[in-house]
Design an enzyme around this catalytic site. Structure first.
Site, PDB file in Angstrom:
ATOM      1  N   ASN A  99     -11.758  -0.538  -5.441  1.00  0.00           N
ATOM      2  CA  ASN A  99     -11.894   0.590  -4.530  1.00  0.00           C
ATOM      3  C   ASN A  99     -12.844   1.583  -5.205  1.00  0.00           C
ATOM      4  O   ASN A  99     -12.544   2.097  -6.278  1.00  0.00           O
ATOM      5  CB  ASN A  99     -10.532   1.248  -4.275  1.00  0.00           C
ATOM      6  CG  ASN A  99      -9.600   0.354  -3.467  1.00  0.00           C
ATOM      7  OD1 ASN A  99      -9.943  -0.779  -3.146  1.00  0.00           O
ATOM      8  ND2 ASN A  99      -8.428   0.861  -3.132  1.00  0.00           N
ATOM      9  N   HIS A 141       0.866  -1.177   0.000  1.00  0.00           N
ATOM     10  CA  HIS A 141       0.000   0.000   0.000  1.00  0.00           C
ATOM     11  C   HIS A 141       0.908   1.234   0.000  1.00  0.00           C
ATOM     12  O   HIS A 141       0.897   2.023   0.931  1.00  0.00           O
ATOM     13  CB  HIS A 141      -0.959  -0.030   1.188  1.00  0.00           C
ATOM     14  CG  HIS A 141      -2.194   0.805   1.021  1.00  0.00           C
ATOM     15  ND1 HIS A 141      -3.483   0.300   1.094  1.00  0.00           N
ATOM     16  CD2 HIS A 141      -2.349   2.125   0.765  1.00  0.00           C
ATOM     17  CE1 HIS A 141      -4.370   1.264   0.908  1.00  0.00           C
ATOM     18  NE2 HIS A 141      -3.710   2.405   0.723  1.00  0.00           N
ATOM     19  N   TYR A 155     -14.895   4.972  -5.070  1.00  0.00           N
ATOM     20  CA  TYR A 155     -15.146   6.285  -4.471  1.00  0.00           C
ATOM     21  C   TYR A 155     -15.979   7.142  -5.403  1.00  0.00           C
ATOM     22  O   TYR A 155     -17.049   7.609  -5.082  1.00  0.00           O
ATOM     23  CB  TYR A 155     -13.820   6.992  -4.146  1.00  0.00           C
ATOM     24  CG  TYR A 155     -13.066   6.346  -3.003  1.00  0.00           C
ATOM     25  CD1 TYR A 155     -13.370   6.671  -1.689  1.00  0.00           C
ATOM     26  CD2 TYR A 155     -12.070   5.413  -3.234  1.00  0.00           C
ATOM     27  CE1 TYR A 155     -12.687   6.078  -0.628  1.00  0.00           C
ATOM     28  CE2 TYR A 155     -11.386   4.812  -2.182  1.00  0.00           C
ATOM     29  CZ  TYR A 155     -11.699   5.149  -0.881  1.00  0.00           C
ATOM     30  OH  TYR A 155     -11.043   4.567   0.159  1.00  0.00           O
ATOM     31  N   GLU A 195      -4.190   0.007  -5.506  1.00  0.00           N
ATOM     32  CA  GLU A 195      -4.333   1.181  -6.379  1.00  0.00           C
ATOM     33  C   GLU A 195      -3.082   1.532  -7.160  1.00  0.00           C
ATOM     34  O   GLU A 195      -2.502   2.611  -6.971  1.00  0.00           O
ATOM     35  CB  GLU A 195      -4.808   2.395  -5.572  1.00  0.00           C
ATOM     36  CG  GLU A 195      -6.207   2.205  -5.029  1.00  0.00           C
ATOM     37  CD  GLU A 195      -6.837   3.500  -4.559  1.00  0.00           C
ATOM     38  OE1 GLU A 195      -6.170   4.554  -4.588  1.00  0.00           O
ATOM     39  OE2 GLU A 195      -8.010   3.459  -4.170  1.00  0.00           O
TER      40      GLU A 195
HETATM   41  C1  PNW Z   1      -7.526   5.584  -1.569  1.00  0.00           C
HETATM   42  N1  PNW Z   1      -8.765   9.984  -6.224  1.00  0.00           N
HETATM   43  O1  PNW Z   1      -6.926   6.671  -2.181  1.00  0.00           O
HETATM   44  C2  PNW Z   1      -6.390   4.867  -0.825  1.00  0.00           C
HETATM   45  O2  PNW Z   1      -6.326   3.485  -1.117  1.00  0.00           O
HETATM   46  C3  PNW Z   1      -6.398   5.096   0.642  1.00  0.00           C
HETATM   47  O3  PNW Z   1      -5.111   4.875   1.178  1.00  0.00           O
HETATM   48  C4  PNW Z   1      -6.903   6.493   0.924  1.00  0.00           C
HETATM   49  O4  PNW Z   1      -6.757   6.863   2.254  1.00  0.00           O
HETATM   50  C5  PNW Z   1      -8.363   6.507   0.514  1.00  0.00           C
HETATM   51  O5  PNW Z   1      -8.560   6.067  -0.813  1.00  0.00           O
HETATM   52  C6  PNW Z   1      -9.038   7.856   0.686  1.00  0.00           C
HETATM   53  O6  PNW Z   1      -8.445   8.826  -0.122  1.00  0.00           O
HETATM   54  C7  PNW Z   1      -7.506   7.461  -3.158  1.00  0.00           C
HETATM   55  O7  PNW Z   1      -8.342  11.180  -6.244  1.00  0.00           O
HETATM   56  C8  PNW Z   1      -7.265   8.833  -3.117  1.00  0.00           C
HETATM   57  O8  PNW Z   1      -9.522   9.559  -7.130  1.00  0.00           O
HETATM   58  C9  PNW Z   1      -7.675   9.645  -4.141  1.00  0.00           C
HETATM   59  C10 PNW Z   1      -8.339   9.136  -5.210  1.00  0.00           C
HETATM   60  C11 PNW Z   1      -8.611   7.781  -5.253  1.00  0.00           C
HETATM   61  C12 PNW Z   1      -8.193   6.961  -4.234  1.00  0.00           C
END
Ligand code: PNW
Length: 489
Positions: free
Chosen positions: A333, A159, A335, A205
């Site tokens: 993942n 990670h 989001y 990621e």
């Molecule tokens: C993930 N974006 O990061 C990571 O796997 C984690 O470590 C992190 O804390 C979490 O999501 C929250 O941010 C991302 O900009 C950060 O699209 C940013 C993006 C995607 C994933």
């Protein structure tokens, strides 16, 4: 249900002034029952794996303890100007010493699973060479504690905390020496842990740490590589994943399951018509060819290679075979969507739509609110690559998360976000998406990379002075989801 005469509709009408075929007393009765009436809750399949997730550098602290070597994130976070609030994760949540308390927090949620990551520089302080058994011992203690409390460990091998020594000696992921070292490290760790850990994620990621860390220079190691070199680094990363899968097959116990956790470039059809869905499917395959696609297909798409042109990565057939080694599951993942798509007659067959400036987002500006991502990402992943086992390896949000005068944290926006994403996930499963589990990001507030401690993603609030952990209202929400195996609006 439109058009259907339900008790709920009747009650609404009965409540209208002037419409009274029933006595006022009866109308009151029917209103009361309407308030209690609920559609069936959106249930998840039996045995669905509910968990939470964290990563080593974001929570452990103890960066100098028990022989841990430095990682590129130690170097980066100590470089002035790189982290928004000028912090680093030297102490973070001090999870290294408080892991028992933290396993207790997972237990309080009723969660059945926990996804954590193993810090490569604890196990191999230089990335390769001599191992440091004391480093691995921490994970032995953590795993034993989890199992003693009935929580299934899911371990991520990488990670983002690359041993600094590999960065210094070979240029990190710019060199396939790092890919090989990652394979060796993975074999070493899984040989020793797979008696108790049945599921391993290789890399978290690839997409994010390559673009942020090697392309834009805003994550560790802070490089701004030209496109060709960035594409080569990406190739080395997926090759490292492949070496790790092979090493796990060779060294871990039979039956050990391996996959990866990818921040898939989720393409969402702007409108749910067959044409839009087909266009989103084409787009998602092309936009993910550099990581998930090449891993699941064993080759880059022609579109990917054509688009890259002279900047395409250099590779041979044997490497593609290694990269395409069979995996047991895909972690997504989820989001925010990469893009919304509409069909297009010409060219590749899809059109990427621009986001309007008014598109809503959560506290983190990048976190656009698009619950349907939790529907389309697993559905399209299963369809495009014929994947039969998917985990949502992360989903969650930041929130303002102030402690109220009564000492509680009312993170209603997080509850709103989770409820909507989970409803869409349930719909995806009901429509056949093979999603077996869900890991909420994150168990507790932690070091949120370039945003330091300013962005809080936890179900538990952490006071970074006292290190006290405090459940937010969303912890209660999630506990109820787990207890009922269902989500309702
Ligand atoms: C993930 N974006 O990061 C990571 O796997 C984690 O470590 C992190 O804390 C979490 O999501 C929250 O941010 C991302 O900009 C950060 O699209 C940013 C993006 C995607 C994933």
């Amino acid at each position: 249900m439109p058009g259907r005469f339900s008790r709920r509709n009747f009650a609404r009408l009965a409540g209208l002034a002037g419409f009274s075929m029933v006595s006022p007393a009866a109308a009151k009765d029917s209103r009361t029952s309407a308030a209690n009436e609920k559609s069936a809750p959106a249930s998840f399949p039996d045995g669905f794996v509910w968990g939470t997730a964290t990563s080593a550098y974001q929570i452990e602290g103890a960066v100098h303890e028990d022989g841990r070597g430095p990682s590129i994130w130690d170097t980066f976070s100590h470089t002035p100007g790189k982290i928004d609030d000028n912090t680093n994760a030297d102490r973070a949540n001090d999870h290294y010493h408080r892991y028992k308390e933290d396993v207790g927090l997972i237990k309080q949620l009723g969660a059945k699973a926990y996804r954590f990551s193993i810090a490569w520089p604890r196990v191999f302080p230089n990335g390769d060479g001599a191992p440091n058994p004391k480093g691995l011992d921490f994970y032995n203690r953590l795993i034993d504690e989890l199992l003693a409390r009935g929580i299934e460990p899911y371990a991520t091998l990488y990670h983002w905390d690359l041993p600094q020594s590999l960065q210094d000696r070979v240029g990190g992921w710019r060199s396939s020496d790092t890919s090989k070292a990652f394979g060796d490290y993975s074999g070493y760790v899984t040989e020793r842990l797979s008696d108790r850990v049945r599921n391993f994620f290789t890399i978290n990621e690839c997409g994010r740490f390559l673009n942020f860390g090697y392309g834009w220079g805003i994550d560790a190691p802070g490089l701004k590589l030209p496109t060709g070199e960035l594409n080569q680094a990406r190739h080395n990363v997926v090759l490292g994943h492949g070496f790790a899968v092979q090493a796990i097959r060779a060294h871990a116990r039979a039956g050990t399951r391996v996959g990866l956790a990818e921040n898939i470039a989720a393409c969402v059809p702007a409108i749910d018509t067959p044409e839009h869905v087909r266009a989103a499917e084409i787009a998602m395959r092309e936009l993910n060819s550099g990581v998930l696609g090449v891993i699941l297909e064993g080759k880059y798409t022609e579109g990917y290679l054509d688009y890259a042109g002279k900047d395409a990565p250099k590779f041979n057939a044997e490497e593609l075979m290694i990269i395409g080694s069979k995996i047991d599951f895909v972690g997504l993942n989820i989001y925010t969507p990469q893009c919304y798509i509409e069909p297009k007659d010409k060219g590749a067959g899809f059109h990427i739509l621009p986001f309007p400036a008014s598109f809503p987002h959560m506290q983190s500006k990048w976190l656009l609110i698009a619950p349907e991502t939790a529907y389309w990402a697993p559905r399209l992943t299963a369809k495009i690559w014929n994947v039969d086992t998917i985990y949502i390896s992360e989903n969650g949000t930041s929130s303002d998360d102030k402690i109220a005068a009564d000492g509680k944290v009312y993170d209603l926006d997080r509850i709103m976000y989770l409820r909507n994403y989970l409803m869409q996930l349930q719909r995806a499963i009901a429509d056949g998406a093979p999603v077996r589990g869900y890991f909420l990001w994150s168990l507790m507030d932690n070091f949120e990379w370039i945003w330091g401690f300013e962005q809080r993603f936890g179900l538990y609030h952490v006071d970074f002075q006292t290190l006290e952990r405090l459940p937010k209202l969303s912890a209660e929400f999630y506990r109820n989801v787990i207890a009922t195996n269902a989500v309702s609006s």
